[in-house]
Scaffold this motif. Structure first.
Motif, short mmCIF file in Angstrom:
data_model
loop_
_atom_site.label_atom_id
_atom_site.label_comp_id
_atom_site.label_asym_id
_atom_site.label_seq_id
_atom_site.Cartn_x
_atom_site.Cartn_y
_atom_site.Cartn_z
N GLU A 178 65.13 5.75 81.74
CA GLU A 178 65.42 5.22 83.07
C GLU A 178 65.14 6.24 84.18
N ARG A 179 64.63 7.41 83.82
CA ARG A 179 64.35 8.44 84.82
C ARG A 179 63.02 8.14 85.50
N ASN A 180 63.05 7.19 86.38
CA ASN A 180 61.88 6.76 87.14
C ASN A 180 62.29 6.73 88.61
N TYR A 181 61.49 7.38 89.45
CA TYR A 181 61.89 7.54 90.85
C TYR A 181 62.08 6.20 91.55
N VAL A 182 61.12 5.30 91.41
CA VAL A 182 61.24 4.00 92.08
C VAL A 182 62.46 3.25 91.56
N ARG A 183 62.68 3.30 90.27
CA ARG A 183 63.84 2.61 89.70
C ARG A 183 65.14 3.16 90.29
N ALA A 217 54.56 1.84 97.65
CA ALA A 217 53.14 2.03 97.95
C ALA A 217 52.53 3.10 97.05
N HIS A 218 53.29 4.15 96.75
CA HIS A 218 52.83 5.17 95.81
C HIS A 218 52.67 4.58 94.41
N LEU A 219 53.65 3.78 94.00
CA LEU A 219 53.60 3.18 92.66
C LEU A 219 52.39 2.28 92.52
N ARG A 220 52.12 1.46 93.52
CA ARG A 220 50.97 0.55 93.41
C ARG A 220 49.67 1.35 93.43
N MET A 221 49.61 2.41 94.20
CA MET A 221 48.42 3.26 94.19
C MET A 221 48.22 3.87 92.81
N ASP A 222 49.30 4.36 92.20
CA ASP A 222 49.20 4.95 90.86
C ASP A 222 48.76 3.92 89.83
N SER A 223 49.15 2.67 90.02
CA SER A 223 48.89 1.64 89.00
C SER A 223 47.41 1.36 88.81
N ARG A 224 46.57 1.78 89.75
CA ARG A 224 45.13 1.51 89.61
C ARG A 224 44.54 2.24 88.42
N ARG A 225 45.19 3.37 88.00
CA ARG A 225 44.66 4.13 86.88
C ARG A 225 44.95 3.44 85.54
N ASN A 226 46.11 2.83 85.43
CA ASN A 226 46.52 2.21 84.16
C ASN A 226 47.13 0.83 84.43
N ARG A 280 53.25 9.54 85.66
CA ARG A 280 52.71 8.18 85.71
C ARG A 280 53.81 7.18 86.05
N ASN A 281 53.49 6.22 86.91
CA ASN A 281 54.43 5.16 87.31
C ASN A 281 55.67 5.71 88.00
N THR A 282 55.58 6.88 88.60
CA THR A 282 56.67 7.61 89.27
C THR A 282 57.78 8.01 88.31
N ASP A 283 57.44 8.21 87.03
CA ASP A 283 58.42 8.76 86.09
C ASP A 283 58.81 10.17 86.51
N LEU A 284 60.09 10.47 86.41
CA LEU A 284 60.59 11.80 86.75
C LEU A 284 60.56 12.64 85.48
N LEU A 285 59.61 13.56 85.39
CA LEU A 285 59.40 14.34 84.18
C LEU A 285 60.24 15.61 84.15
#
Length: 328
Positions: free
Chosen positions: A154-159, A183-192, A129-134
């Motif tokens: 801080e392990r977030n891809y966009v960050r 663009a991926h992050l904004r698309m993901d944001s529609r869920r939460n 979620r939110n491009t977090d790197l799991l």
């Protein structure tokens, strides 16, 4: 009256898409006259969608919930692609409604973690979620950076794309990749859309980076799909990798992203050399990969991005190991 942030985002999205089209793009005559703002006028969009200008204006202002039929007509007028159309419908509540409560932190699914461990010539990441790197594998660390040296929060891809100099240097087409990540992050944001971690991430990066702030307001959206990644690796040279994305059935908000090389290519041979370096680094440790609990994370946190990558390949005297812990 309290405003609905989802309707505000829907209106901003429509306005941004309208600004990207001219009369000629939608079959209207272009008189060549100067326009005060770029793109189509509201009345032009409304006329093409067979709705009133007042109705469309209220949509853009976030004051109205539209029907599926109206949204479909607007999607056609604004030339939305499949991903953009899906984003518009999700915002309008024509998909499963998002939860407004607290969003639990994700943990990598065991099946994805085991699959990552089995990949040797392929860089693999689990994006949540939110491009977090799991999670990631050894090849991903060798190609990009030692993610284990980055604090977990801080392990977030966009960050990392916007704050980590090594990643700016790594991508030969950094601007394209950075805008695609947004663009991926904004698309993901529609869920939460109410996720406080998403809000904090956007506020932090908007304050830190003017490019992020500008590109985020463009309201571009995209689904994760295949594509080419062009890298300039400090040790392996220029690499051309193909990206594939797989969604986890147990948790659809987790996706396995893999970078592969065409058989027989120079990139494939470079990956073999990197894999050999990883194996050498493993042999220098006591029984295999080591995570933060045995000191690798602490040892790498203060290193430069390039020395982290060299450490992952055993090029700094063998102190440290490739990758980061997948057992988290």
């Amino acid at each position: 009256m309290r405003r609905d942030p989802i309707l505000d985002e829907l209106g901003a999205f429509l306005k941004a898409r309208r600004a990207q089209l001219g009369p000629g793009d939608v079959g209207l005559p272009d008189a060549g006259e100067a326009r005060r703002v770029p793109g189509l006028r509201r009345e032009e969009v409304a006329r093409l969608a067979a709705i009133s200008t007042d109705y469309y204006t209220r949509l853009e202002q976030g004051r109205l919930q539209a029907s599926a039929a109206v949204l479909d007509a607007l999607a056609n007028v604004l030339r939305l692609d499949t991903g953009q159309r899906g984003y518009l419908l999700a915002l309008a509540g024509k998909a499963a409604p998002p939860s407004a409560g607290k969003v639990a932190r994700q943990h990598v699914q065991p099946r994805l973690r085991h699959l990552l461990d089995d990949l040797s010539l392929t860089a693999g990441f689990v994006i949540g979620r939110n491009t977090d790197l799991l999670a990631w594998n050894d090849m991903a660390a060798a190609l990009v950076m030692d993610f284990g040296g980055v604090p977990e929060q801080e392990r977030n891809y966009v960050r990392l794309v916007f704050t980590e100099p090594a990643i700016r240097d790594l991508y030969r087409d950094w601007e394209h990749m950075a805008r695609l990540a947004l663009a991926h992050l904004r698309m993901d944001s529609r869920r939460n859309p109410h996720d406080p971690r998403l809000t904090a991430l956007v506020e932090e990066l908007s304050a830190l980076d003017p490019q992020f702030r500008l590109w985020w307001t463009s309201h571009d959206v995209a689904v994760r799909a295949g594509g080419t990644r062009l890298l300039r690796h400090p040790l392996a040279g220029d690499l051309t990798l193909e990206r594939s994305t797989f969604t986890c059935a147990e948790d659809p908000e987790q996706q396995l992203v893999v970078w592969t090389a065409e058989p027989g290519s120079r990139t494939r041979e470079a990956l073999r050399d990197l894999a050999a370096g990883i194996r050498t680094a493993r042999e220098r440790t006591d029984g295999g990969a080591c995570d933060e609990r045995c000191g690798a994370g602490a040892a790498t946190a203060s290193r430069s991005p390039r020395s982290r990558r060299e450490q992952a390949l055993g090029l700094d005297g063998g102190q440290g190991t490739p990758g980061g812990s997948l057992d988290r």
